[in-house]
Design an enzyme around this catalytic site. Structure first.
Site, PDB file in Angstrom:
ATOM      1  N   ASP A 109      11.723 -20.799  30.426  1.00  0.00           N
ATOM      2  CA  ASP A 109      13.109 -20.954  30.274  1.00  0.00           C
ATOM      3  C   ASP A 109      13.634 -20.990  31.622  1.00  0.00           C
ATOM      4  O   ASP A 109      14.696 -21.931  31.830  1.00  0.00           O
ATOM      5  CB  ASP A 109      13.649 -19.837  29.696  1.00  0.00           C
ATOM      6  N   HIS A 131      10.708 -28.253  27.626  1.00  0.00           N
ATOM      7  CA  HIS A 131      10.724 -26.929  27.228  1.00  0.00           C
ATOM      8  C   HIS A 131      10.394 -26.534  25.959  1.00  0.00           C
ATOM      9  O   HIS A 131       9.669 -25.505  25.679  1.00  0.00           O
ATOM     10  CB  HIS A 131      12.388 -26.354  27.269  1.00  0.00           C
TER      11      HIS A 131
END
Length: 123
Positions: free
Chosen positions: A90, A48
């Site tokens: 996300d 991420h």
């Protein structure tokens, strides 16, 4: 957007994102360094961080809010949103957290970042 990301995590995992992932391992939460501790830290948080770093191009740095919706329990990022790529990062992390709930280890919650040494692999 941190708030939207938190809502994605909550809906995907059923876990409160801030105490559960806010300071987990070496990469979950603000900043990241060192060797990821497990699949949650490596596959979800490290990836991420790298994704967001690489996708900052079309999204204004002063406002990283994005639009998204839910369709049949799936996150759908706004098609024409300038921050769509950040939304996709996300989304991928929130789904990753759900898929790796079994690797979550409470001993890495509130992990001291001073114990995280130099990264073994770059983004």
């Amino acid at each position: 957007d941190l708030w939207e990301f938190g809502k994605m995590i909550l809906k995907e995992t059923g876990k409160n994102p801030f105490p559960y992932y806010g300071a987990y391992g070496c990469y979950c939460g603000w900043g990241g360094r060192g060797k990821p501790k497990d699949k949650t830290d490596d596959r979800c948080c490290f990836v991420h961080d790298c994704c967001r770093y690489k996708k900052l191009t079309g999204c204004p740095k002063t406002n990283d809010r994005y639009s998204y919706s839910w369709k049949d329990l799936t996150i759908v990022c706004g098609e024409d949103d300038p921050c769509k790529e950040l939304c996709e990062c996300d989304k991928a992390a929130a789904v990753c957290f759900r898929e790796n709930l079994g690797t979550y280890n409470k001993k890495y919650r509130y992990h001291l970042r001073s114990l995280c040494k130099k990264a073994d692999k770059p983004c």
